[in-house]
Enzyme design. Structure first.
Site, PDB file in Angstrom:
ATOM      1  N   ASP A  34      18.547  57.328 -20.623  1.00 39.39           N
ATOM      2  CA  ASP A  34      18.916  55.914 -20.699  1.00 39.39           C
ATOM      3  C   ASP A  34      19.413  55.491 -19.329  1.00 39.39           C
ATOM      4  OD1 ASP A  34      19.496  53.394 -21.528  1.00 39.39           O
ATOM      5  OD2 ASP A  34      20.943  53.967 -23.073  1.00 39.39           O
ATOM      6  N   ASP A  39      13.779  51.009 -20.067  1.00 41.87           N
ATOM      7  CA  ASP A  39      14.790  51.870 -19.451  1.00 41.87           C
ATOM      8  C   ASP A  39      15.231  53.035 -20.327  1.00 41.87           C
ATOM      9  OD1 ASP A  39      16.015  50.213 -21.316  1.00 41.87           O
ATOM     10  OD2 ASP A  39      17.902  50.141 -20.235  1.00 41.87           O
ATOM     11  N   GLU A  40      14.469  53.361 -21.347  1.00 45.56           N
ATOM     12  CA  GLU A  40      14.928  54.352 -22.309  1.00 45.56           C
ATOM     13  C   GLU A  40      13.736  55.106 -22.888  1.00 45.56           C
ATOM     14  OE1 GLU A  40      17.725  54.360 -26.353  1.00 45.56           O
ATOM     15  OE2 GLU A  40      17.079  52.471 -25.439  1.00 45.56           O
TER      16      GLU A  40
END
Length: 486
Positions: free
Chosen positions: A11, A105-106
């Site tokens: 993350d 983003d993860e």
């Protein structure tokens, strides 16, 4: 559940805000809030400096401004974020063929499937090396969680924030989860948490003590049984490389309620065109068109129409959305509109294009020209634009959006700090420069042009042969509980 912590969850830390700080030297170490800047905008991401004032994601922007009046408020630059995300996902793909992106983003990574790790020591080493690689390639930091299941890996990365690594050893799950609030578990939102609180359950240990039968009684068989298993630390969901999108949609919230029916229809058509752009960008087509309308009293209506087959024709989607609008009462005003396409497929049916051509001919060229002219005359809603302002606009009509990139013939690359009353203020700096100077221009200054974002790292380290050639972790020592921090 696995016997080794070989599921990794990455993350990125305050991704949008961190990217803006890396791109703009004058904002480093200062509170930054990214999101829609209109009166009804919401926070997409807040930097850690802004979070100290109580600002957080999904908060109304007006509330954020009251909490942190001196923060920098910027509109998202999705072009930059996608580029950085592609760099990160490329690194993850070098670790394993099983990478499950959850957002820009993860992502989850199955290290065992890629042969990158098979025990705690190798998993921790890969996690540290990944953090080092991400920092070198993108200039940003990410937090890593390692565990024997997806649920625990995600919890670990959250606990490791910011810029850390946490490994949960198999067999320690119950001890770790017991004191945590019930909201830490997937599927427990505000309503479920409140229901459990009224029943006297606020921690994960409370759920275990209550037992499966009581949770089933409170929440139903499926949800109650699943929640009890998660409270015990059980999660056997695999990492799935291809997460097929179920729909594509766009929506805008407007600064002021729309009352003019013609304006509402024009906005629906504009959203339909944007939706098709996304659809085509994903190489997909869809069969069902969905219209979303949130009215002045916050009541939300959805209407849908299923076509004869999948399409990515903008005219077909636009006209279907317009037909759906006819069945919605907008008399009191509209605060939000959205258009989506579901029932996605990888192909289209050619007869739909023929249908669209026939319908266009039936309506007549004059009506089409009138609609097009109305669309050009309408101002966009308050939703954040996804890219930099288009260079096709005339200079006098440009909207200089806070945070977006520009280039001046004399001063070079910069970003918009703000605009109004016929003026635009620009700070001239680049990611690897010192904080730059601020200058103000007329909004129609011919020397000032929109620009694309610059790379956050001008000459990134070459990781084309990673992970085989990546040196040992450059991070600090790992503590006895498996947590590593710089």
């Amino acid at each position: 559940m696995r016997a080794a912590p070989t599921i990794l969850h990455l993350d990125m830390d305050a991704f949008y805000a961190s990217a803006e700080q890396a791109s703009k030297p004058s904002l480093r170490g200062k509170p930054v809030v990214v999101g829609g800047l209109g009166p009804r905008g919401v926070v997409a991401t807040a930097s850690y400096e802004a979070r100290r004032f109580g600002v957080h994601s999904a908060m109304p922007m007006a509330q954020a401004r009251r909490l942190a009046p001196n923060a920098a408020y910027l509109v998202p630059r999705f072009l930059l974020y996608r580029r950085v995300s592609d760099q990160v996902m490329e690194l993850l793909g070098r670790l394993s063929p099983l990478v499950e992106p959850l957002s820009l983003d993860e992502a989850f990574v199955d290290l065992e499937a890629g042969g990158a790790a098979d025990d705690s020591a190798s998993a921790r080493e890969v996690g540290e090396q990944l953090r080092t690689a991400i920092k070198a390639v993108t200039g940003l930091t990410g937090s890593v969680g390692l565990a024997g299941s997806k649920m625990l890996a995600k919890i670990a990365s959250e606990e490791a924030k910011p810029n850390g690594l946490l490994l949960i050893e198999p067999g320690t799950e119950r001890e770790l989860l017991a004191p945590m609030p019930v909201r830490i578990l997937p599927g427990v939102g505000p309503a479920t948490a409140d229901h459990l609180r009224r029943a006297g359950m606020t921690t994960v240990d409370d759920l275990v003590e209550a037992g499966e039968a009581e949770l089933v009684r409170l929440l139903g068989r499926a949800h109650g049984g699943s929640l009890h298993r998660m409270a015990l630390g059980y999660d056997d969901r695999p990492v799935v490389a291809e997460r097929d999108a179920k729909s594509v949609s766009v929506e805008d919230t407007f600064d002021a309620d729309l009352h003019d029916r013609v304006r509402v229809r024009t906005e629906v058509e504009r959203l339909a065109d944007r939706c098709v752009q996304r659809l085509r960008g994903a190489g997909r087509s869809g069969r069902t068109v969905v219209l979303k309308v949130r009215r002045y009293d916050f009541s939300t209506l959805t209407r849908s129409e299923t076509l004869r087959g999948p399409t990515d024709d903008p005219t077909v989607v636009r006209e279907a959305a317009a037909r759906l609008l006819e069945a919605v009462d907008t008399t009191g005003g509209v605060r939000l509109l959205g258009v989506g396409v579901t029932g996605l497929a990888d192909y289209t049916q050619e007869d739909l294009f023929a249908q669209a051509a026939g319908e266009r001919a039936a309506t007549g060229d004059a009506a089409e020209e009138e609609t097009t002219a109305a669309g050009r005359g309408e101002e966009p809603g308050s939703g954040a634009p996804e890219e930099s302002p288009g260079s096709a606009e005339e200079p006098a009509a440009r909207r200089w959006t806070a945070g977006h990139d520009v280039r001046h013939d004399t001063y070079g690359h910069g970003w918009v700090q703000g605009s109004g009353i016929g003026r635009v203020t620009v700070r001239f700096e680049e990611p690897e420069s010192a904080p730059g100077r601020v200058r103000t221009f007329r909004i129609d200054d011919p020397a000032l042009q929109p620009a694309e974002p610059l790379p956050l790292v001008r000459n990134p380290v070459d990781y084309s042969s990673w992970p085989a050639s990546l040196p040992k972790s450059l991070s600090g020592p790992v503590s006895s509980n498996g947590e590593s921090r710089p």
